[in-house]
Design an enzyme around this catalytic site. Structure first.
Site, PDB file in Angstrom:
ATOM      1  N   CYS A  65      46.084   6.613  45.482  1.00  0.00           N
ATOM      2  CA  CYS A  65      46.706   5.503  46.492  1.00  0.00           C
ATOM      3  C   CYS A  65      45.670   4.532  46.335  1.00  0.00           C
ATOM      4  O   CYS A  65      46.050   3.579  46.655  1.00  0.00           O
ATOM      5  CB  CYS A  65      46.861   6.672  47.094  1.00  0.00           C
ATOM      6  SG  CYS A  65      45.212   7.880  48.033  1.00  0.00           S
ATOM      7  N   HIS A 118      44.273   9.813  52.378  1.00  0.00           N
ATOM      8  CA  HIS A 118      44.780   8.328  51.794  1.00  0.00           C
ATOM      9  C   HIS A 118      44.758   7.020  52.430  1.00  0.00           C
ATOM     10  O   HIS A 118      44.423   6.933  54.048  1.00  0.00           O
ATOM     11  CB  HIS A 118      46.631   9.416  52.285  1.00  0.00           C
ATOM     12  CG  HIS A 118      47.283   8.431  51.483  1.00  0.00           C
ATOM     13  ND1 HIS A 118      47.978   9.014  50.006  1.00  0.00           N
ATOM     14  CD2 HIS A 118      48.420   8.003  51.875  1.00  0.00           C
ATOM     15  CE1 HIS A 118      48.758   7.823  49.486  1.00  0.00           C
ATOM     16  NE2 HIS A 118      49.913   7.659  50.587  1.00  0.00           N
ATOM     17  N   HIS A 130      52.242   2.161  49.501  1.00  0.00           N
ATOM     18  CA  HIS A 130      51.394   3.284  48.336  1.00  0.00           C
ATOM     19  C   HIS A 130      51.798   4.423  48.020  1.00  0.00           C
ATOM     20  O   HIS A 130      52.726   4.029  46.703  1.00  0.00           O
ATOM     21  CB  HIS A 130      51.275   4.459  49.842  1.00  0.00           C
ATOM     22  CG  HIS A 130      52.354   5.365  50.531  1.00  0.00           C
ATOM     23  ND1 HIS A 130      51.722   6.350  50.373  1.00  0.00           N
ATOM     24  CD2 HIS A 130      53.657   5.307  50.787  1.00  0.00           C
ATOM     25  CE1 HIS A 130      53.254   7.238  51.048  1.00  0.00           C
ATOM     26  NE2 HIS A 130      54.020   6.298  50.656  1.00  0.00           N
TER      27      HIS A 130
END
Length: 160
Positions: A65, A118, A130
């Site tokens: 990510c 994240h 993502h």
């Protein structure tokens, strides 16, 4: 001055002014932030389908990510970001609530443990790009998906 010549000059001036007045309005130049945001969005969306790889930060090698976010902002906006989502979340840029997100904002999530774990790039209309997990690929997801809605923390505006 001869009356006919004066009338001709006056008519010409009126026509010239009318032509200028009816010219289409010029568009204002797009702001630098908007252009950078568009570049970031197009690049992020172009990477959808790239394999996930923990620690990855290139299209050829895959992305995690934060590697995805760093790659896109570095190559398209010339912005060097920290390597991890947690470090990115500590940038001094303003936090924004979900309702105030703009395309190009970073979106942060708590998917494990405590704190940020994240990050993705908001693309507008409630969606973000993502690199979510091992075995997956870079993808476009909705913030109102029950999983992401439950884990959303905040956004951060790094393009200004």
């Amino acid at each position: 001055m001869h009356r006919g010549l004066r009338l001709s000059l006056l008519a010409g001036a009126v026509l010239l002014l009318a032509a200028c007045a009816s010219a289409p309005p010029r568009m204002a130049p797009q702001s630098t932030q908007a252009m950078l945001s568009n570049d970031v969005l197009f690049r992020a969306i172009s990477l959808v389908g790239t394999p996930y790889r923990w620690g990855g930060n290139t299209p050829g090698g895959g992305f995690d990510c934060s590697g995805l976010v760093d790659y896109v902002f570095r190559t398209e906006a010339g912005l060097l970001l920290p390597r991890t989502s947690r470090e990115m979340s500590r940038l001094p840029d303003p936090r924004v609530d979900q309702a105030q997100l703009l395309p190009g904002d970073l979106v942060f999530f708590q998917t494990e443990g405590h704190g940020v774990s994240h990050v993705g790039i908001y693309v507008g209309r409630g969606r973000f790009v993502h690199a979510p997990d091992t075995g997956g690929t870079v993808r476009l997801d909705a913030l109102d998906n029950p999983y992401w809605r439950r884990h959303f923390l905040y956004g951060k505006r790094v393009l200004r």
